[in-house]
Design a protein around this motif. Structure first.
Motif, short mmCIF file in Angstrom:
data_model
loop_
_atom_site.label_atom_id
_atom_site.label_comp_id
_atom_site.label_asym_id
_atom_site.label_seq_id
_atom_site.Cartn_x
_atom_site.Cartn_y
_atom_site.Cartn_z
N GLU A 414 0.83 -1.21 0.00
CA GLU A 414 0.00 0.00 0.00
C GLU A 414 0.86 1.26 0.00
OE1 GLU A 414 -2.73 -0.15 3.19
OE2 GLU A 414 -3.77 -1.95 2.48
N ILE A 415 1.94 1.26 0.79
CA ILE A 415 2.82 2.44 0.81
C ILE A 415 3.51 2.61 -0.54
CG2 ILE A 415 4.85 3.46 1.90
CD1 ILE A 415 4.04 2.20 4.49
N GLU A 416 3.81 1.48 -1.20
CA GLU A 416 4.41 1.56 -2.53
C GLU A 416 3.44 2.26 -3.50
OE1 GLU A 416 7.73 0.82 -4.93
OE2 GLU A 416 7.49 0.17 -2.85
N GLU A 417 2.16 1.96 -3.39
CA GLU A 417 1.17 2.63 -4.23
C GLU A 417 1.11 4.13 -3.93
OE1 GLU A 417 -2.57 0.74 -3.66
OE2 GLU A 417 -1.89 -1.24 -4.32
N ASP A 418 1.16 4.47 -2.65
CA ASP A 418 1.13 5.88 -2.27
C ASP A 418 2.32 6.63 -2.84
OD1 ASP A 418 -1.26 5.79 -0.82
OD2 ASP A 418 -0.25 5.10 0.99
N LEU A 419 3.50 6.03 -2.78
CA LEU A 419 4.70 6.69 -3.28
C LEU A 419 4.63 6.88 -4.79
CD1 LEU A 419 7.50 4.93 -1.16
CD2 LEU A 419 6.55 7.22 -0.86
N HIS A 420 4.09 5.91 -5.50
CA HIS A 420 3.93 6.06 -6.95
C HIS A 420 3.01 7.23 -7.27
CE1 HIS A 420 6.11 2.85 -9.02
NE2 HIS A 420 5.84 2.05 -7.98
N GLU A 421 1.90 7.33 -6.56
CA GLU A 421 0.96 8.42 -6.82
C GLU A 421 1.56 9.77 -6.45
OE1 GLU A 421 -3.61 9.74 -5.58
OE2 GLU A 421 -2.92 7.67 -5.33
N MET A 422 2.32 9.82 -5.36
CA MET A 422 2.95 11.08 -4.96
C MET A 422 4.01 11.49 -5.98
SD MET A 422 3.27 10.28 -0.86
CE MET A 422 3.77 11.91 -0.33
N MET A 423 4.72 10.51 -6.54
CA MET A 423 5.74 10.82 -7.54
C MET A 423 5.10 11.35 -8.81
SD MET A 423 8.70 8.33 -9.13
CE MET A 423 7.47 7.24 -9.86
N GLU A 424 3.95 10.77 -9.21
CA GLU A 424 3.27 11.23 -10.41
C GLU A 424 2.76 12.65 -10.24
OE1 GLU A 424 0.24 8.38 -11.07
OE2 GLU A 424 1.63 6.80 -11.73
N LYS A 425 2.30 12.98 -9.05
CA LYS A 425 1.79 14.34 -8.83
C LYS A 425 2.90 15.37 -8.83
CE LYS A 425 -2.49 13.21 -6.45
NZ LYS A 425 -3.33 13.42 -5.25
N THR A 426 4.09 15.00 -8.32
CA THR A 426 5.20 15.95 -8.35
C THR A 426 5.74 16.14 -9.76
OG1 THR A 426 6.73 14.14 -7.82
CG2 THR A 426 5.89 15.44 -5.98
N ASP A 427 5.53 15.12 -10.62
CA ASP A 427 5.97 15.26 -12.01
C ASP A 427 5.01 16.11 -12.84
OD1 ASP A 427 8.14 13.75 -11.51
OD2 ASP A 427 7.28 11.87 -12.25
N GLY A 428 3.76 16.27 -12.34
CA GLY A 428 2.75 17.02 -13.10
C GLY A 428 2.86 18.51 -12.88
N SER A 429 1.76 19.17 -13.14
CA SER A 429 1.75 20.62 -13.00
C SER A 429 1.74 21.02 -11.54
CB SER A 429 0.50 21.19 -13.70
OG SER A 429 -0.68 20.67 -13.10
N ASP A 430 1.94 22.31 -11.29
CA ASP A 430 1.96 22.82 -9.93
C ASP A 430 0.56 22.94 -9.34
OD1 ASP A 430 4.64 25.11 -10.70
OD2 ASP A 430 4.67 23.00 -10.04
#
Length: 559
Positions: A414-430
């Motif tokens: 579950e934490i692995e999923e959270d980290l993936h989603e957080m990484m995708e959001k930091t790669d997107g727009s502000d």
């Protein structure tokens, strides 16, 4: 009113005098209570040491040539038998056998740290166990044949299950110390079909062999290895199959063990939509359990406080349980990506005094085995959370669902999923939800930590880590230390003159032998010749208070 105040003053003075001005005799002469439980002693005397501790099974397994140094780990209530077991194994095996002293963390965990001091090849763990796999050293588990009235247990189970008129499903869970009677219970209810489920422990802990350590605890363990690991299919070291908190709604659990068992608390917190009854072997009767709704509400409140926290201390409550290194690293990454400062602390067994030294912390997260991770931190300077609560506070993918998970092994995916989603959001727009400040339900205000958030990237092994920015963010710990008035003891190496050893003080702290004798408040002293025969009811410093009482009495007589 005057009499009441006088009585209260006398009581307060007596309490202070008892607490601070006694001679310390009570503490010195107090008899130490026996650690061993009387019923365990009687059981050992009845069955014999060899049966209770499975001595012959241990000898057969440990006779393997690859086990040259053997460490024995006992809980407190079994320490009285440790020398007897040591002598039996030493005589039969002719190998290096030694007994581990006080455990580094909880007695339910295999103490790999202490065993590594002697380069042990295997650890024999006796008594209660959380059934956590080790990370480096193989272990042999001996749960012990703790006393239990199996006839009374079977009778009580029949009384409940046979009177069931609906389609209720029963799950019977044993504390490992009473696992030796599970076979009889299974035979009694093998004809009940799916309505009765006798939950077994992980077969790996029941085999006539040692339990090997988990192959790796590094951060680059593949997802497939975790998913296929037998421990991932278990919950609390037991085979529940596909049973979850939601699918067990309406089911009844019957726990065989003490009502104060930490395993029982974990079961109730996870299967929060089920009902529980306990057969306590010490009392020989079945009883219902109290509701845990208030405890769950308290844990949900701590999740909300964790969202507001700016600095979090990760407490390592284990250095041997499998995957503790990986869960620690993942939590560090998640906290940094959430804009929180994080410290990793190794303090051994935690207590309020130890953690109060770190005043910069807003809260702590304890990484430990399921039995020791859930603690009541009401007496602590800052609250102590579990990895599950920290994940709910920082992770964007999961929300509170009304149950509590105390086994961090089930959080890895579950934490692995959270980290993936957080990484995708930091790669997107502000813009977007992630860029908005957090509204606190505790302070009813906005908390903005966007400027402290760190970017997540994948390293060469595929693991999600925080982007390295030259170590600039690693300076906050030292900066805070400079603002503290006390920064630790000054060694002053080479500045202190060498002197000969001198004799120190003798006695106890309240009254050393070279100090003047302390007179208690109510001590009656015999007057010297020529003095009036009066009672000395006060020490120096109490004359003023007593004088006030005398003046009040004189005023009352005048009236």
């Amino acid at each position: 009113t005057h009499d009441t105040h006088t009585h209260i003053d006398e009581m307060d003075t007596h309490v202070l005098q008892t607490a601070f001005a006694n001679d310390g005799a009570d503490a010195i002469e107090r008899e130490v209570e026996h650690i061993e439980e009387e019923r365990v002693v009687q059981q050992v005397q009845s069955d014999g040491v060899d049966v209770f501790f499975e001595v012959q099974r241990c000898i057969d397994i440990l006779s393997d040539d690859k086990y040259k140094k053997i460490a024995l780990q006992f809980p407190d209530e079994l320490l009285g038998h440790s020398v007897t077991i040591f002598n039996k194994l030493k005589h039969a095996l002719s190998k290096d056998v030694f007994i581990l002293a006080d455990t580094t963390y909880g007695s339910c965990c295999v103490d790999e740290v202490a065993a590594e001091h002697m380069n042990a090849d295997v650890i024999v763990h006796y008594g209660e166990s959380c059934l956590s796999r080790t990370s480096r050293t193989p272990a042999l588990f001996v749960f012990g044949h703790y006393p239990i009235d199996s006839d009374a247990l079977v009778a009580k189970l029949h009384e409940i299950i046979d009177s069931n008129t609906d389609d209720t499903t029963y799950h019977i869970v044993f504390d490992v110390r009473y696992q030796h009677v599970q076979g009889r219970v299974e035979k009694e209810f093998e004809g009940n079909g799916n309505s009765v489920d006798v939950v077994s422990i992980d077969p790996m802990f029941q085999t006539d062999n040692v339990v090997p350590p988990v192959s790796s605890d590094s951060a680059d363990i593949g997802d497939d290895e975790v998913d296929n690991n037998p421990s991932q299919m278990m919950r609390f070291g037991r085979q529940f199959g596909d049973l979850s908190s939601s699918t067990a709604e309406g089911h009844q659990f019957i726990f065989v063990g003490e009502s104060t068992s930490r395993l029982l608390t974990n079961l109730m917190m996870y299967f929060s939509k089920s009902t529980f009854q306990v057969f306590d072997p010490t009392r020989g009767r079945l009883q219902a359990t109290a509701s845990i709704g208030r405890q769950l509400s308290r844990r949900y409140f701590l999740v909300q406080k964790a969202k507001d926290a700016g600095t979090v201390g990760l407490l390592l409550g284990t250095l041997g349980s499998a995957y503790y290194g990986r869960i620690t690293q993942m939590l560090q990454t998640m906290l940094k990506a959430s804009g929180k400062k994080v410290y990793t602390l190794v303090v051994g067994k935690i207590n309020p005094a130890k953690l109060a030294n770190f005043t910069e912390m807003d809260m702590y997260c304890l990484v430990s085995c399921p039995h020791n991770s859930l603690i009541d931190s009401t007496e602590f300077y800052r609250p102590v959370l579990t990895p599950f609560e920290l994940q709910l506070a920082c992770g964007p993918s999961h929300e509170w669902a009304g149950y509590f998970e105390s086994d961090y092994v089930h959080l890895l995916g579950e934490i692995e999923e959270d980290l993936h989603e957080m990484m995708e959001k930091t790669d997107g727009s502000d813009g977007g939800e992630e860029a908005e400040p957090h509204f606190s339900l505790i302070s009813s205000s906005y908390v903005d930590r966007r400027k402290n958030k760190q970017e997540l990237v994948k390293d060469d092994s595929g693991a999600i880590v925080v982007r390295n920015k030259g170590g600039a963010l690693a300076q906050y710990g030292g900066g805070y230390l400079q603002t503290r008035t006390f920064q630790g003891l000054e060694q002053k190496l080479g500045e202190t003159a060498v002197t000969k050893a001198v004799e120190g003080k003798t006695g106890i702290a309240i009254q050393y032998e070279d100090e003047p004798q302390i007179k208690n408040k109510h001590t009656v002293t015999t007057p010297n010749e020529g003095e009036d025969e009066t009672k000395h009811v006060s020490e120096e410093g109490d004359d003023k208070d007593n004088g006030d009482l005398v003046d009040e009495e004189e005023d009352e007589e005048d009236e």
